[in-house]
Design a protein around this motif. Structure first.
Motif, PDB file in Angstrom:
ATOM      1  N   ALA A  89       0.887  -1.172   0.000  1.00  0.00           N
ATOM      2  CA  ALA A  89       0.000   0.000   0.000  1.00  0.00           C
ATOM      3  C   ALA A  89       0.915   1.210   0.000  1.00  0.00           C
ATOM      4  N   GLN A  90       0.588   2.188  -0.793  1.00  0.00           N
ATOM      5  CA  GLN A  90       1.471   3.353  -0.956  1.00  0.00           C
ATOM      6  C   GLN A  90       0.667   4.643  -1.007  1.00  0.00           C
ATOM      7  N   ALA A  91       1.125   5.636  -0.282  1.00  0.00           N
ATOM      8  CA  ALA A  91       0.453   6.940  -0.298  1.00  0.00           C
ATOM      9  C   ALA A  91       1.465   8.018  -0.632  1.00  0.00           C
ATOM     10  N   SER A  92       1.070   8.968  -1.445  1.00  0.00           N
ATOM     11  CA  SER A  92       1.964  10.079  -1.792  1.00  0.00           C
ATOM     12  C   SER A  92       1.154  11.356  -1.954  1.00  0.00           C
ATOM     13  N   TYR A  93       1.845  12.465  -1.816  1.00  0.00           N
ATOM     14  CA  TYR A  93       1.159  13.752  -1.973  1.00  0.00           C
ATOM     15  C   TYR A  93       2.106  14.744  -2.644  1.00  0.00           C
ATOM     16  N   LEU A  94       1.658  15.280  -3.735  1.00  0.00           N
ATOM     17  CA  LEU A  94       2.479  16.218  -4.493  1.00  0.00           C
ATOM     18  C   LEU A  94       2.272  17.625  -3.944  1.00  0.00           C
ATOM     19  N   VAL A  95       3.385  18.206  -3.443  1.00  0.00           N
ATOM     20  CA  VAL A  95       3.298  19.529  -2.817  1.00  0.00           C
ATOM     21  C   VAL A  95       3.849  20.565  -3.789  1.00  0.00           C
ATOM     22  N   GLY A  96       2.997  21.471  -4.216  1.00  0.00           N
ATOM     23  CA  GLY A  96       3.437  22.569  -5.080  1.00  0.00           C
ATOM     24  C   GLY A  96       3.986  22.116  -6.417  1.00  0.00           C
ATOM     25  N   GLY A  97       3.682  20.883  -6.823  1.00  0.00           N
ATOM     26  CA  GLY A  97       4.121  20.406  -8.128  1.00  0.00           C
ATOM     27  C   GLY A  97       5.574  20.007  -8.194  1.00  0.00           C
ATOM     28  N   LYS A  98       6.330  20.167  -7.127  1.00  0.00           N
ATOM     29  CA  LYS A  98       7.771  19.878  -7.163  1.00  0.00           C
ATOM     30  C   LYS A  98       8.180  18.785  -6.177  1.00  0.00           C
ATOM     31  N   TRP A  99       7.619  18.825  -4.976  1.00  0.00           N
ATOM     32  CA  TRP A  99       8.031  17.882  -3.933  1.00  0.00           C
ATOM     33  C   TRP A  99       6.940  16.847  -3.741  1.00  0.00           C
ATOM     34  N   GLU A 100       7.348  15.604  -3.575  1.00  0.00           N
ATOM     35  CA  GLU A 100       6.345  14.555  -3.378  1.00  0.00           C
ATOM     36  C   GLU A 100       6.818  13.544  -2.322  1.00  0.00           C
TER      37      GLU A 100
END
Lengths: 350, 140
Positions: free
Chosen positions: A278-289
């Motif tokens: 199971a994997q979760a990710s969140y793209l912050v400001g289009g640059k950091w994830e």
């Protein structure tokens, strides 16, 4: 002596592959003008194994992938595509896939050749390093589903729109299938190029059915693969793999999960092997994830790591290139050992 | 397994029958945002020339299980922003500005704003504007 022969063999293979690439580039100039495209992906890694161990940390550099993909339109709705793997600084050279495809029918594509098996999502869609948000595969997607698993055969694929942006996707295939002895792991059963002359009289069959609710960012699928894997014609041993996968993505947030289960006949019974992540990710400001993944595997008779928690972050230099840092905390089946892994990677789509 | 081998032609015929009667409903930019973006970071049109996009979309048609119609819609959108594009590239009837705005400004705001250059973002805005204009002219 054996080592010297092995080194020479690798050097020879690398030289052949390099020559082939140069030759393609030289002759392809005219073809590029007609739409032949040479693309691919590459990465470079720094790995620190046994991170924090009293016995010392092992550092290594690796040019893990330099994979070239060629795509060329033959005529109208027919095209050819191939990917040549050039891995670990050229020490492993192989054809990942090479096929002919016909796309002229409505919602149905016909593919013949060697293709990456459409089993779940990770094997076919998510494994390239510029796409995979974590460095390395999840547990279970190496020894159980032998990712990246590609095979020779015929593949029918497509999707049926059902309204409001939803689609039912399907894949059906017949391939040579995995082949080996019951004492060898599934991963070592790949490379069944000519089906050993059709020794088992059967092809492996399988497919995936999925539901995509694209506007809602949701998709789910179920996969199956089944075939006789024994390299002995008098020994009828079946390997059946089942998989389920699901994903949800919205506004930079993405959640993915996938499971695989393999039921393998062996001479004195059968084994069941399972794995998943199971994997979760969140793209912050289009640059950091930032990304976190939990993966696990359960294999009879194996004493290897059976769970792993991975933390990572990607920095996107562009839409095609990323710098990633990962930390993997490995859990043992019995006892504990400092075998955490720290990895840095630069990856790019070419 | 031999039983499965026998029913394989039946499976193939069923697939052929079911699939030939369904049609796509999404615009090119919707597919770009929703289906292409389902696997990887959406690649802006300016990454490749129009001719290169032709080859890439053939490959992606198989990978993403797109129909011919869907592939053409995505291609038209990508070619609008292709590195060798001219402003003369027309928008198709189904590429409405509404969908572009929905994807770029609402559904994928971080990806769109963070990973596209100013020039690419400007091209998308121009595409939205042109699509809206085309739609207005058509309705008149």
């Amino acid at each position: 002596m054996k080592r010297l022969i092995l080194t020479r063999t690798r050097t020879f293979k690398a030289a052949i592959a390099t020559s082939a690439v140069i030759a393609i580039l030289m002759v392809a100039q005219g073809l590029f003008a007609q739409g032949l495209l040479l693309t691919g992906y590459a990465d470079f890694e720094l790995t620190a194994k046994n991170f924090g161990s009293k016995d010392g940390t092992n550092f290594s550099f690796d040019n893990h992938h330099f994979n070239l993909i060629g795509i060329g339109q033959i005529s109208g709705n027919m095209f050819a595509a191939a990917e040549v793997e050039y891995e670990h600084s050229g020490s492993e050279v192989a054809l990942e896939y090479g096929y002919l495809a016909y796309t002229g029918l409505n919602n149905l594509n016909i593919i013949a050749g060697k293709f990456i098996m459409p089993f779940g999502r990770f094997n076919k869609d998510l494994h390239p390093t510029w796409i995979n948000k974590m460095i390395d595969r999840p547990l279970g997607f190496k020894e159980i589903l032998p990712q990246t698993y590609s095979d020779a055969g015929i593949w029918l694929s497509g999707a049926i729109p059902t309204g409001n942006g939803a689609r039912i996707t399907y894949d059906v295939y017949a391939v040579n299938g995995l082949m080996g002895s019951d004492s060898s792991g599934i991963r070592h059963m790949r490379g069944n190029i000519d089906d050993n002359g059709g020794v088992d009289g059967n092809k492996a069959l399988g497919g995936r059915i999925g539901l995509e609710l694209a506007p809602q960012g949701f998709d789910i699928g179920a996969s199956i693969y089944s075939g006789n894997y024994s390299d002995d014609p008098n020994n009828d041993l079946t390997l059946t793999m089942y998989g389920v996968d699901a994903a949800f993505r919205k506004n930079g947030f993405e959640l993915r999960a996938e499971m695989v289960s393999a039921s393998q006949d062996v001479s004195d019974g059968s084994w069941t092997k399972t794995g998943g992540y199971a994997q979760a990710s969140y793209l912050v400001g289009g640059k950091w994830e930032p990304v976190v993944r939990y993966s696990t595997r359960n294999m009879p008779g194996e004493s290897k790591d059976n769970s792993r928690i991975s933390f990572g972050v990607s920095y996107y230099i562009s839409a095609a290139a990323a710098f990633r840092i990962n930390y993997h905390i490995n859990g043992e089946k019995s006892g504990s050992k400092d075998n955490d892994v720290f990895v840095m990677q630069f990856t790019t789509n070419l | 397994m031999k039983i499965i081998n026998k029913i394989l032609p039946l499976i193939i015929l069923s697939v052929l029958f079911i699939t030939q009667n369904a049609t796509a409903q999404r615009s090119g930019v919707e597919i770009w945002g929703q289906t292409c973006g389902n696997c990887h970071v959406m690649q802006p049109g300016s990454r490749y020339t129009a001719k290169q996009w032709n080859s890439i979309m053939l490959h992606m048609q198989v990978n993403a299980r797109l129909s011919d119609e869907e592939t053409k819609a995505v291609l038209e959108y990508l070619k609008f922003g292709a590195s060798d594009a001219t402003s003369a590239v027309p928008a198709s009837e189904d590429n409405s500005g509404k969908e572009v705005a929905s994807i770029v400004l609402k559904e994928q705001p971080k990806k769109a704003q963070g990973q596209l250059s100013k020039e690419e973002a400007a091209k998308i805005k121009a595409f939205v504007k042109k699509s809206k204009k085309d739609k207005k002219v058509k309705s008149e």
